[in-house]
Design an enzyme around this catalytic site. Structure first.
Site, PDB file in Angstrom:
ATOM      1  CG  ASP A  32      31.038  28.055  32.817  1.00  0.00           C
ATOM      2  OD1 ASP A  32      29.984  28.365  32.214  1.00  0.00           O
ATOM      3  OD2 ASP A  32      31.167  28.186  34.048  1.00  0.00           O
ATOM      4  CB  CYS A  68      44.027  28.814  10.833  1.00  0.00           C
ATOM      5  SG  CYS A  68      42.738  29.289   9.696  1.00  0.00           S
ATOM      6  CG  HIS A 118      34.542  38.362  30.202  1.00  0.00           C
ATOM      7  ND1 HIS A 118      34.670  38.300  31.577  1.00  0.00           N
ATOM      8  CD2 HIS A 118      34.429  39.694  29.912  1.00  0.00           C
ATOM      9  CE1 HIS A 118      34.639  39.528  32.090  1.00  0.00           C
ATOM     10  NE2 HIS A 118      34.488  40.391  31.108  1.00  0.00           N
ATOM     11  CD  GLN A 164      31.692  39.250  35.461  1.00  0.00           C
ATOM     12  OE1 GLN A 164      32.767  39.799  35.616  1.00  0.00           O
ATOM     13  NE2 GLN A 164      30.882  39.001  36.466  1.00  0.00           N
TER      14      GLN A 164
HETATM   15  C1  BJW Z   1      30.002  32.045  45.101  1.00  0.00           C
HETATM   16  C2  BJW Z   1      29.991  30.672  45.244  1.00  0.00           C
HETATM   17  C3  BJW Z   1      28.734  30.084  45.301  1.00  0.00           C
HETATM   18  C4  BJW Z   1      32.029  31.230  45.130  1.00  0.00           C
HETATM   19  N1  BJW Z   1      27.635  30.838  45.232  1.00  0.00           N
HETATM   20  N2  BJW Z   1      28.907  32.785  45.050  1.00  0.00           N
HETATM   21  C5  BJW Z   1      41.063  50.136  36.633  1.00  0.00           C
HETATM   22  C6  BJW Z   1      39.730  50.421  36.839  1.00  0.00           C
HETATM   23  C7  BJW Z   1      38.759  49.910  36.015  1.00  0.00           C
HETATM   24  C8  BJW Z   1      39.097  49.072  34.976  1.00  0.00           C
HETATM   25  C9  BJW Z   1      40.422  48.788  34.775  1.00  0.00           C
HETATM   26  C10 BJW Z   1      41.387  49.311  35.576  1.00  0.00           C
HETATM   27  N3  BJW Z   1      42.598  48.850  35.140  1.00  0.00           N
HETATM   28  C11 BJW Z   1      42.382  48.022  34.083  1.00  0.00           C
HETATM   29  C12 BJW Z   1      41.061  47.993  33.847  1.00  0.00           C
HETATM   30  C13 BJW Z   1      40.373  47.226  32.818  1.00  0.00           C
HETATM   31  C14 BJW Z   1      40.292  45.768  33.135  1.00  0.00           C
HETATM   32  C15 BJW Z   1      39.862  45.530  34.574  1.00  0.00           C
HETATM   33  O1  BJW Z   1      38.716  45.552  34.932  1.00  0.00           O
HETATM   34  N4  BJW Z   1      40.826  45.281  35.446  1.00  0.00           N
HETATM   35  C16 BJW Z   1      40.535  45.114  36.883  1.00  0.00           C
HETATM   36  C17 BJW Z   1      41.245  43.869  37.393  1.00  0.00           C
HETATM   37  C18 BJW Z   1      40.905  46.367  37.593  1.00  0.00           C
HETATM   38  N5  BJW Z   1      39.276  45.264  32.228  1.00  0.00           N
HETATM   39  C19 BJW Z   1      39.561  44.906  30.982  1.00  0.00           C
HETATM   40  O2  BJW Z   1      40.704  44.931  30.540  1.00  0.00           O
HETATM   41  C20 BJW Z   1      38.381  44.512  30.104  1.00  0.00           C
HETATM   42  N6  BJW Z   1      38.434  45.225  28.889  1.00  0.00           N
HETATM   43  C21 BJW Z   1      38.353  46.552  28.838  1.00  0.00           C
HETATM   44  O3  BJW Z   1      38.224  47.237  29.830  1.00  0.00           O
HETATM   45  O4  BJW Z   1      38.389  47.040  27.554  1.00  0.00           O
HETATM   46  C22 BJW Z   1      38.596  48.433  27.402  1.00  0.00           C
HETATM   47  C23 BJW Z   1      40.093  48.632  27.267  1.00  0.00           C
HETATM   48  C24 BJW Z   1      40.680  48.279  26.099  1.00  0.00           C
HETATM   49  C25 BJW Z   1      42.043  48.502  25.946  1.00  0.00           C
HETATM   50  C26 BJW Z   1      42.789  49.007  27.003  1.00  0.00           C
HETATM   51  C27 BJW Z   1      42.164  49.305  28.214  1.00  0.00           C
HETATM   52  C28 BJW Z   1      40.797  49.111  28.337  1.00  0.00           C
HETATM   53  C29 BJW Z   1      38.450  43.054  29.761  1.00  0.00           C
HETATM   54  C30 BJW Z   1      38.238  42.177  30.949  1.00  0.00           C
HETATM   55  C31 BJW Z   1      38.386  40.737  30.528  1.00  0.00           C
HETATM   56  C32 BJW Z   1      38.321  39.795  31.705  1.00  0.00           C
HETATM   57  N7  BJW Z   1      38.710  38.506  31.276  1.00  0.00           N
HETATM   58  C33 BJW Z   1      38.666  37.404  32.212  1.00  0.00           C
HETATM   59  C34 BJW Z   1      39.278  36.157  31.530  1.00  0.00           C
HETATM   60  C35 BJW Z   1      38.276  35.595  30.518  1.00  0.00           C
HETATM   61  C36 BJW Z   1      38.797  34.389  29.843  1.00  0.00           C
HETATM   62  C37 BJW Z   1      38.987  33.246  30.795  1.00  0.00           C
HETATM   63  O5  BJW Z   1      38.054  32.814  31.491  1.00  0.00           O
HETATM   64  O6  BJW Z   1      40.104  32.739  30.835  1.00  0.00           O
HETATM   65  O7  BJW Z   1      37.320  37.136  32.636  1.00  0.00           O
HETATM   66  S1  BJW Z   1      39.482  37.798  33.749  1.00  0.00           S
HETATM   67  C38 BJW Z   1      38.372  36.861  34.765  1.00  0.00           C
HETATM   68  O8  BJW Z   1      37.696  37.744  35.684  1.00  0.00           O
HETATM   69  C39 BJW Z   1      37.294  36.311  33.816  1.00  0.00           C
HETATM   70  C40 BJW Z   1      36.047  36.537  34.610  1.00  0.00           C
HETATM   71  O9  BJW Z   1      34.930  36.546  33.763  1.00  0.00           O
HETATM   72  C41 BJW Z   1      36.324  37.848  35.298  1.00  0.00           C
HETATM   73  C42 BJW Z   1      35.472  38.112  36.498  1.00  0.00           C
HETATM   74  O10 BJW Z   1      35.677  37.152  37.511  1.00  0.00           O
HETATM   75  P1  BJW Z   1      34.437  36.659  38.397  1.00  0.00           P
HETATM   76  O11 BJW Z   1      33.468  35.962  37.557  1.00  0.00           O
HETATM   77  O12 BJW Z   1      33.948  37.786  39.201  1.00  0.00           O
HETATM   78  O13 BJW Z   1      35.125  35.531  39.293  1.00  0.00           O
HETATM   79  P2  BJW Z   1      35.889  35.669  40.698  1.00  0.00           P
HETATM   80  O14 BJW Z   1      36.670  34.421  40.868  1.00  0.00           O
HETATM   81  O15 BJW Z   1      36.626  36.945  40.787  1.00  0.00           O
HETATM   82  O16 BJW Z   1      34.737  35.716  41.786  1.00  0.00           O
HETATM   83  C43 BJW Z   1      33.944  34.583  42.116  1.00  0.00           C
HETATM   84  C44 BJW Z   1      32.944  34.996  43.169  1.00  0.00           C
HETATM   85  O17 BJW Z   1      32.055  33.932  43.403  1.00  0.00           O
HETATM   86  C45 BJW Z   1      33.602  35.340  44.526  1.00  0.00           C
HETATM   87  O18 BJW Z   1      33.082  36.587  44.959  1.00  0.00           O
HETATM   88  C46 BJW Z   1      33.127  34.214  45.444  1.00  0.00           C
HETATM   89  O19 BJW Z   1      32.910  34.649  46.775  1.00  0.00           O
HETATM   90  C47 BJW Z   1      31.822  33.819  44.806  1.00  0.00           C
HETATM   91  N8  BJW Z   1      31.391  32.440  45.040  1.00  0.00           N
HETATM   92  N9  BJW Z   1      31.322  30.231  45.273  1.00  0.00           N
HETATM   93  C48 BJW Z   1      27.789  32.211  45.131  1.00  0.00           C
HETATM   94  N10 BJW Z   1      28.614  28.736  45.472  1.00  0.00           N
HETATM   95 ZN    ZN Z   2      43.471  31.500   9.446  1.00  0.00          ZN
END
Ligand code: BJW
Ligand code: ZN
Length: 247
Positions: free
Chosen positions: A102, A146, A117, A99
């Site tokens: 980086d 662009c 992502h 996800q």
């Molecule tokens: C360690 C550690 C160490 C620390 N060792 N561990 C309700 C239900 C289901 C879905 C939805 C809903 N309402 C809305 C939605 C959809 C929505 C969603 O899921 N929302 C939820 C918040 C509920 N999803 C979307 O919108 C996605 N698209 C989609 O569904 O398309 C269909 C659609 C289209 C049109 C309309 C509606 C639907 C797109 C999701 C895009 C996510 N984008 C981001 C930003 C990317 C760009 C950027 O980086 O700036 O992606 S958000 C952000 O969260 C980023 C990450 O990839 C993503 C996940 O985060 P991650 O990686 O889990 O990080 P953390 O910080 O949360 O966790 C870190 C973990 O590491 C922690 O647990 C720590 O404990 C641990 N840790 N140190 C091991 N050393």
């Molecule tokens: Zn262009």
């Protein structure tokens, strides 16, 4: 503590799928999104990681991404990223799904990475959709344009409400469905559809292991939890596979 069941599975594993999240890069000094140390305790994710926010205030969003790019460029992969490079070399059917935007898996040397992502180092034009990579802006400069049509560029990442790249997600889902072992590493499993992959793997009979420093939304569903830092646990798993190959 690695269970004997997991040890035995690692010794014969032929099909392994891994999902990584921000936590795998935490030991490289890249802030995670959620939790006490999370980037978003300061920046408020829902307000920044969506297209509406970009349209409203592109300068702020560009500032956020450039700030993160600087951190990422000044650091490098950690032992957890390198362990996954070894998995790719050791396991016949290995799939790395991330996800993270980086780029650290590629910088570590992983050859195939399914980036759900996008990637912070890529950009595209909102008007003509052409790619435009490695563009930096700062708040006191003009917004990046662009070079083909003069349109506004945006980072090639997936924001909330946007579709994931369909073909890449399908490859990830296929790997989750066919693997024997699924590792979910350093992700809070709060964002869908990525967080659905370990659940898909469970439904298809894989042994699912969570590696995390904290409990997550799916901890109660997985087969095994390895509680701790990815950079310490993953090299241990690699060692078990390596030893089994030497026999
Ligand atoms: C360690 C550690 C160490 C620390 N060792 N561990 C309700 C239900 C289901 C879905 C939805 C809903 N309402 C809305 C939605 C959809 C929505 C969603 O899921 N929302 C939820 C918040 C509920 N999803 C979307 O919108 C996605 N698209 C989609 O569904 O398309 C269909 C659609 C289209 C049109 C309309 C509606 C639907 C797109 C999701 C895009 C996510 N984008 C981001 C930003 C990317 C760009 C950027 O980086 O700036 O992606 S958000 C952000 O969260 C980023 C990450 O990839 C993503 C996940 O985060 P991650 O990686 O889990 O990080 P953390 O910080 O949360 O966790 C870190 C973990 O590491 C922690 O647990 C720590 O404990 C641990 N840790 N140190 C091991 N050393
Ligand atoms: Zn262009």
């Amino acid at each position: 503590m690695i269970s004997s069941a997991l040890r035995a599975l690692l010794q014969r594993v032929e099909s392994l799928c891994v999902l990584t999240g921000a936590g795998i890069s935490a030991e490289s000094g890249v802030p995670t999104f959620r939790g006490a140390e999370g980037l978003w305790s300061k920046f408020k994710p829902q307000e920044l990681a969506n297209f509406e926010a970009f349209k409203r205030n592109p300068e702020l969003i560009w500032e956020w991404y450039n700030y993160r790019k600087k951190i990422i460029r000044e650091t490098g992969p950690n032992p957890a990223h390198y362990a996954l490079v070894r998995f790719e070399e050791l396991v016949t059917d290995f799939t790395l799904v991330t996800q993270n935007v980086d780029n650290l898996h590629f910088r570590a040397g992983s050859k195939k990475v399914l980036e759900l992502h996008g990637n912070i180092e890529r950009n595209f034009c909102l008007d003509c959709r052409k790619d435009a990579d490695n563009v930096d802006v700062s708040v006191d400069k003009k917004l990046p344009q662009c070079s083909f049509c003069g349109g506004l560029l945006r980072p090639a990442v997936v924001w909330f409400g946007e579709m994931l790249p369909a073909e890449i997600f399908e490859q990830a889902a296929e790997a989750a469905r066919r693997c024997q072992l699924f590792l979910t590493i350093g992700t809070s499993a709060a964002v869908y559809p990525a967080a659905g992959l370990p659940l898909m793997a469970l439904q298809h009979g894989a042994y699912v292991v969570e590696i995390n420093t904290e409990k997550t939304d799916i901890s109660h569903l997985v087969n095994e939890i390895l509680s701790g830092k990815a950079g310490e646990i993953l090299p241990e798993l690699v060692k078990i596979i390596e030893e089994s190959k030497q026999k």
